[in-house]
Scaffold this motif. Sequence first.
Motif, mmCIF file in Angstrom:
data_model
loop_
_atom_site.group_PDB
_atom_site.id
_atom_site.type_symbol
_atom_site.label_atom_id
_atom_site.label_comp_id
_atom_site.label_asym_id
_atom_site.label_seq_id
_atom_site.Cartn_x
_atom_site.Cartn_y
_atom_site.Cartn_z
ATOM 1 N N ALA A 25 1.229 -1.080 -0.216
ATOM 2 C CA ALA A 25 0.013 0.049 0.014
ATOM 3 C C ALA A 25 0.765 1.306 -0.347
ATOM 4 N N ASN A 26 2.298 1.012 0.376
ATOM 5 C CA ASN A 26 2.603 2.359 0.601
ATOM 6 C C ASN A 26 3.866 2.808 -0.794
ATOM 7 N N ARG A 27 3.175 2.676 -1.844
ATOM 8 C CA ARG A 27 3.542 2.914 -2.975
ATOM 9 C C ARG A 27 3.460 3.378 -3.735
ATOM 10 N N PRO A 28 3.768 4.151 -4.971
ATOM 11 C CA PRO A 28 2.895 5.245 -5.733
ATOM 12 C C PRO A 28 2.429 4.610 -7.112
ATOM 13 N N PRO A 29 0.606 5.140 -7.023
ATOM 14 C CA PRO A 29 0.118 4.012 -8.213
ATOM 15 C C PRO A 29 0.798 4.116 -8.986
ATOM 16 N N GLN A 30 1.627 5.013 -10.033
ATOM 17 C CA GLN A 30 2.258 4.901 -11.033
ATOM 18 C C GLN A 30 3.228 3.172 -10.706
ATOM 19 N N ASP A 31 3.717 2.877 -9.827
ATOM 20 C CA ASP A 31 4.435 1.656 -9.593
ATOM 21 C C ASP A 31 3.935 1.074 -8.744
ATOM 22 N N GLU A 32 2.828 0.003 -8.435
ATOM 23 C CA GLU A 32 2.634 -0.653 -7.575
ATOM 24 C C GLU A 32 3.275 -2.004 -7.438
ATOM 25 N N TRP A 33 3.433 -2.019 -6.597
ATOM 26 C CA TRP A 33 3.840 -3.942 -6.226
ATOM 27 C C TRP A 33 3.459 -4.577 -5.297
ATOM 28 N N ILE A 34 2.926 -5.996 -5.764
ATOM 29 C CA ILE A 34 2.783 -7.082 -5.152
ATOM 30 C C ILE A 34 3.426 -8.385 -4.539
ATOM 31 N N TRP A 35 3.260 -8.779 -2.571
ATOM 32 C CA TRP A 35 4.498 -9.839 -3.127
ATOM 33 C C TRP A 35 3.248 -10.779 -2.810
ATOM 34 N N VAL A 36 4.345 -12.125 -3.599
ATOM 35 C CA VAL A 36 3.807 -12.506 -3.846
ATOM 36 C C VAL A 36 4.632 -13.989 -3.346
ATOM 37 N N GLU A 37 3.547 -14.980 -2.992
ATOM 38 C CA GLU A 37 4.430 -16.130 -1.971
ATOM 39 C C GLU A 37 4.120 -16.835 -2.077
ATOM 40 N N GLY A 38 5.526 -17.977 -1.845
ATOM 41 C CA GLY A 38 5.454 -19.951 -2.689
ATOM 42 C C GLY A 38 6.241 -20.594 -2.920
ATOM 43 N N PHE A 39 5.765 -21.567 -3.220
ATOM 44 C CA PHE A 39 7.264 -22.118 -3.827
ATOM 45 C C PHE A 39 8.266 -22.434 -4.589
ATOM 46 N N ARG A 40 9.378 -21.785 -4.684
ATOM 47 C CA ARG A 40 10.219 -22.006 -5.935
ATOM 48 C C ARG A 40 9.629 -23.427 -6.496
ATOM 49 N N LEU A 41 10.131 -23.051 -8.217
ATOM 50 C CA LEU A 41 9.910 -24.580 -8.813
ATOM 51 C C LEU A 41 10.866 -24.726 -9.042
ATOM 52 N N GLY A 42 12.083 -25.459 -9.238
ATOM 53 C CA GLY A 42 12.704 -26.317 -10.194
ATOM 54 C C GLY A 42 12.783 -26.777 -11.593
ATOM 55 N N PRO A 43 13.645 -26.602 -12.507
ATOM 56 C CA PRO A 43 13.547 -27.013 -13.612
ATOM 57 C C PRO A 43 13.080 -28.617 -14.030
ATOM 58 N N SER A 44 12.450 -29.234 -12.655
ATOM 59 C CA SER A 44 11.335 -30.400 -13.382
ATOM 60 C C SER A 44 10.760 -30.446 -12.783
ATOM 61 N N GLY A 45 10.711 -28.834 -12.022
ATOM 62 C CA GLY A 45 8.989 -28.646 -11.632
ATOM 63 C C GLY A 45 8.719 -29.326 -10.094
ATOM 64 N N ARG A 46 9.882 -29.807 -9.819
ATOM 65 C CA ARG A 46 10.533 -29.546 -7.780
ATOM 66 C C ARG A 46 10.265 -29.212 -7.561
ATOM 67 N N HIS A 47 9.625 -28.999 -6.533
ATOM 68 C CA HIS A 47 9.221 -27.944 -5.172
ATOM 69 C C HIS A 47 10.403 -27.449 -4.386
ATOM 70 N N GLY A 48 10.618 -26.121 -4.390
ATOM 71 C CA GLY A 48 11.690 -26.085 -3.782
ATOM 72 C C GLY A 48 11.985 -24.958 -2.528
ATOM 73 N N ARG A 49 12.530 -24.596 -2.012
ATOM 74 C CA ARG A 49 12.366 -23.290 -1.355
ATOM 75 C C ARG A 49 11.262 -21.978 -0.752
ATOM 76 N N GLN A 50 10.094 -22.239 -0.100
ATOM 77 C CA GLN A 50 9.477 -21.235 0.007
ATOM 78 C C GLN A 50 10.416 -19.941 0.213
ATOM 79 N N ALA A 51 9.346 -18.857 -0.947
ATOM 80 C CA ALA A 51 9.731 -17.569 -1.037
ATOM 81 C C ALA A 51 8.392 -16.965 -1.444
ATOM 82 N N GLN A 52 8.527 -15.029 -0.913
ATOM 83 C CA GLN A 52 8.090 -13.968 -0.870
ATOM 84 C C GLN A 52 8.886 -12.884 -1.940
ATOM 85 N N ILE A 53 8.649 -12.853 -2.733
ATOM 86 C CA ILE A 53 9.111 -11.990 -4.109
ATOM 87 C C ILE A 53 8.015 -11.229 -4.592
ATOM 88 N N LEU A 54 8.908 -9.283 -4.047
ATOM 89 C CA LEU A 54 8.129 -8.600 -4.682
ATOM 90 C C LEU A 54 8.286 -8.079 -5.990
#
Length: 80
Positions: A38-67
């Motif tokens: 919420a604390n970003r200017p309207p022209q530069d909106e960001w969101i946090w996406v949370e989840g698990f990284r997937l490797g090339p084989s589709g296998r779940h990796g570590r948990q991540a929060q990515i802006l």
Amino acid sequence: MFDVRVRLGAVLTIDAADRLLPSDGSVTLWVTGVRLVANRPPQDEWIWVEGFRLGPSGRHGRQAQILIRASKLPPERPAQ
């Protein structure tokens, strides 16, 4: 304002240019949560996406929060 719709369980490939402070190139993420920033200017909106990284084989990796830029999210496809 962006219309942000991301289904939990979706798999997103996020380019390094669409992330804040990328350190390891593009990332494939299995989404488990989304939060608006919420604390970003309207022209530069960001969101946090949370989840698990997937490797090339589709296998779940570590948990991540990515802006990421809300404008770079893929449009949601209607259910068929």
